[in-house]
Design an enzyme around this catalytic site. Structure first.
Site, mmCIF file in Angstrom:
data_model
loop_
_atom_site.group_PDB
_atom_site.id
_atom_site.type_symbol
_atom_site.label_atom_id
_atom_site.label_comp_id
_atom_site.label_asym_id
_atom_site.label_seq_id
_atom_site.Cartn_x
_atom_site.Cartn_y
_atom_site.Cartn_z
ATOM 1 N N ARG A 106 -14.103 -25.128 -19.465
ATOM 2 C CA ARG A 106 -12.786 -25.434 -18.870
ATOM 3 C C ARG A 106 -12.538 -24.662 -17.581
ATOM 4 O O ARG A 106 -13.058 -23.570 -17.402
ATOM 5 C CB ARG A 106 -11.685 -25.064 -19.858
ATOM 6 N N ASP A 148 -12.226 -17.870 -32.742
ATOM 7 C CA ASP A 148 -10.821 -17.773 -33.164
ATOM 8 C C ASP A 148 -10.668 -16.678 -34.228
ATOM 9 O O ASP A 148 -9.676 -15.954 -34.261
ATOM 10 C CB ASP A 148 -10.347 -19.132 -33.711
ATOM 11 N N GLY A 187 -23.504 -19.823 -19.314
ATOM 12 C CA GLY A 187 -22.699 -18.616 -19.477
ATOM 13 C C GLY A 187 -22.689 -18.124 -20.916
ATOM 14 O O GLY A 187 -22.701 -16.916 -21.166
ATOM 15 N N HIS A 224 -10.618 -26.353 -33.755
ATOM 16 C CA HIS A 224 -10.729 -25.496 -32.560
ATOM 17 C C HIS A 224 -9.956 -26.210 -31.468
ATOM 18 O O HIS A 224 -10.484 -27.011 -30.707
ATOM 19 C CB HIS A 224 -12.188 -25.279 -32.190
HETATM 20 P P1 NAI Z 1 -21.911 -23.188 -18.600
HETATM 21 O O1 NAI Z 1 -21.643 -24.270 -17.610
HETATM 22 O O2 NAI Z 1 -22.004 -21.789 -18.100
HETATM 23 O O3 NAI Z 1 -23.256 -23.507 -19.365
HETATM 24 C C1 NAI Z 1 -23.535 -24.750 -19.913
HETATM 25 C C2 NAI Z 1 -25.028 -24.961 -19.859
HETATM 26 O O4 NAI Z 1 -25.291 -26.256 -20.411
HETATM 27 C C3 NAI Z 1 -25.586 -24.967 -18.423
HETATM 28 O O5 NAI Z 1 -26.663 -24.046 -18.326
HETATM 29 C C4 NAI Z 1 -26.050 -26.394 -18.221
HETATM 30 O O6 NAI Z 1 -27.200 -26.518 -17.393
HETATM 31 C C5 NAI Z 1 -26.357 -26.804 -19.659
HETATM 32 N N1 NAI Z 1 -26.444 -28.243 -19.856
HETATM 33 C C6 NAI Z 1 -25.718 -29.236 -19.279
HETATM 34 N N2 NAI Z 1 -26.163 -30.433 -19.683
HETATM 35 C C7 NAI Z 1 -27.171 -30.201 -20.551
HETATM 36 C C8 NAI Z 1 -28.040 -31.038 -21.299
HETATM 37 N N3 NAI Z 1 -27.938 -32.351 -21.249
HETATM 38 N N4 NAI Z 1 -28.965 -30.453 -22.065
HETATM 39 C C9 NAI Z 1 -29.089 -29.106 -22.127
HETATM 40 N N5 NAI Z 1 -28.303 -28.267 -21.442
HETATM 41 C C10 NAI Z 1 -27.360 -28.813 -20.659
HETATM 42 O O7 NAI Z 1 -20.798 -23.319 -19.741
HETATM 43 P P2 NAI Z 1 -20.423 -22.250 -20.879
HETATM 44 O O8 NAI Z 1 -19.357 -21.365 -20.380
HETATM 45 O O9 NAI Z 1 -21.678 -21.671 -21.392
HETATM 46 O O10 NAI Z 1 -19.752 -23.212 -21.983
HETATM 47 C C11 NAI Z 1 -20.519 -24.146 -22.694
HETATM 48 C C12 NAI Z 1 -19.640 -24.941 -23.653
HETATM 49 O O11 NAI Z 1 -19.113 -24.110 -24.683
HETATM 50 C C13 NAI Z 1 -18.432 -25.600 -22.994
HETATM 51 O O12 NAI Z 1 -18.283 -26.902 -23.492
HETATM 52 C C14 NAI Z 1 -17.285 -24.738 -23.440
HETATM 53 O O13 NAI Z 1 -16.056 -25.430 -23.442
HETATM 54 C C15 NAI Z 1 -17.723 -24.389 -24.835
HETATM 55 N N6 NAI Z 1 -17.023 -23.247 -25.424
HETATM 56 C C16 NAI Z 1 -16.780 -23.285 -26.766
HETATM 57 C C17 NAI Z 1 -16.109 -22.269 -27.399
HETATM 58 C C18 NAI Z 1 -15.863 -22.340 -28.871
HETATM 59 O O14 NAI Z 1 -15.101 -21.504 -29.366
HETATM 60 N N7 NAI Z 1 -16.463 -23.252 -29.615
HETATM 61 C C19 NAI Z 1 -15.615 -21.101 -26.641
HETATM 62 C C20 NAI Z 1 -15.973 -21.118 -25.258
HETATM 63 C C21 NAI Z 1 -16.634 -22.170 -24.674
#
Ligand code: NAI
Length: 331
Positions: free
Chosen positions: A82, A151, A12, A180
């Protein structure tokens, strides 16, 4: 010539982040790695008429190594997001192992790359990356960053809303410090001060909204994940600042969650300001060609802000220790 790599590129966040990186003409190579779907995402992006050559990789045939070879910047949004009712810390169990394995790939293939960690919980995943790099003898605190830019972006937007003028959003600068989770917006230092007579109650509500803006999105998405589009925007804001600093632009400052030894004085001044000998903290950082040049002082904070820092620090210490001991225990 900049090679940027996105680990978790089909997700995402990963997809719009990759799109925005493809849109940066300074990026000449864009490597997309994920456990699924990267050939499709890469083929799609590769038709966009900008300079970056886009290639997608999957785990078989040493895909991670191939993706990372020659990397200048690696952005990590891999892992689970989350769902309603979850805290960022609830993600630790799954994301810690994912980040450890990806960090091992970077430490062994592209140890000089700038590493930007988006995967949550950032307060713990950054220490995981650092411990993996230490284990491989390649740790440079100036080059590993926890991305807290969302943030900062939220603070700019919400302050502009208070002014009733979203047109101001791109120019509002609010230092957002802490971590964060454990997020502390220093609204008293906003480039656009809050209106005179802004009530304490309103200040607290605005602070809460910046701290828990992520929950608004998690709730609205109703089980379909957390912030992705705004996170992609924020992630690329920060990545682009690093690229500009590497190219020699001076005076670029952005908050990020870093190991305090990155500071030329070991972060001693900051540790005094926060009243605890933490190894990591998010504070405004001056960036240069080698990464962190200096970690800025927090400056004058109000009693209310000092109280927020005091509340955040013990929680941060626990998050940091959790990341460190995850790698210690797998030694
Ligand atoms: P998502 O589930 O849509 O995408 C995550 C991707 O990671 C998926 O395509 C999945 O196949 C891939 N993935 C899983 N295991 C993997 C591996 N071993 N190697 C490579 N790719 C792998 O999740 P989304 O919404 O993209 O969120 C990703 C992360 O970012 C989450 O941990 C979320 O909490 C975090 N996040 C951090 C924020 C920040 O401010 N730092 C804000 C929003 C989200």
């Amino acid at each position: 010539m900049v090679k940027a790599v996105v680990l978790g590129a089909a997700g995402g966040i990963g997809q719009p982040l990759s799109l925005l990186l493809k849109n940066n003409p300074s990026v000449t190579e864009l490597s997309l790695y994920d456990i699924v779907n990267t050939p499709g995402v890469a083929a799609d992006l590769s038709h966009i008429s900008t300079p970056a050559k886009v290639v997608g990789y999957l785990p078989p045939d040493d895909g991670l190594k191939k993706a990372l070879t020659g990397a200048d910047i690696v952005v990590i949004p891999a892992g689970v997001p989350r769902k309603p009712g979850m805290t960022r810390d609830d993600l630790f169990k799954i994301n810690a192992g994912i980040v450890r394995d990806l960090a091992t790939g970077i430490a062994t293939t592209a140890p000089k790359a700038f590493v930007l960690v988006i995967s949550n919980p950032v307060n713990s995943t950054v220490p995981i990356v650092v411990e993996v790099f230490k284990k491989h003898g390649v740790f440079d605190p100036k080059r590993i960053f926890g991305v807290t830019t969302l943030d900062v972006v939220r603070a700019s937007t919400f302050v502009a809303e208070v002014h009733g003028d979203l047109g101001k959003a791109p120019t509002v600068v609010v230092p957002v410090i802490g971590g964060h989770s454990g997020i502390v917006p220093l609204l008293s230092q906003s480039s656009h001060p809050l209106p005179s007579g802004f009530a304490q109650e309103s200040l607290e509500a605005l602070t809460y909204r910046i701290q828990f803006g992520g929950d608004e999105v998690v709730k609205a998405k109703d089980g379909a994940g957390s912030a992705t589009l705004s996170m992609a925007y924020a992630g690329v804001e920060f990545t682009n600042k690093i690229i500009r600093a590497v190219k020699g632009e001076k005076g670029i400052v952005a908050p990020s969650f870093v190991h305090l030894s990155a500071d030329k004085n070991g972060g001693e001044a900051l540790k005094k300001e926060i009243g605890r000998d933490l190894d990591y903290f998010s504070a405004p950082i001056e960036l240069g060609p080698e990464g962190v040049v200096a970690i800025k002082s927090l400056g004058k904070v109000t009693d209310y802000e000092a109280g927020l820092i005091k509340t955040a620090v013990p929680e941060l210490a626990i998050n940091i220790e959790k990341g460190v001991s995850f790698i210690d225990s797998s030694k």
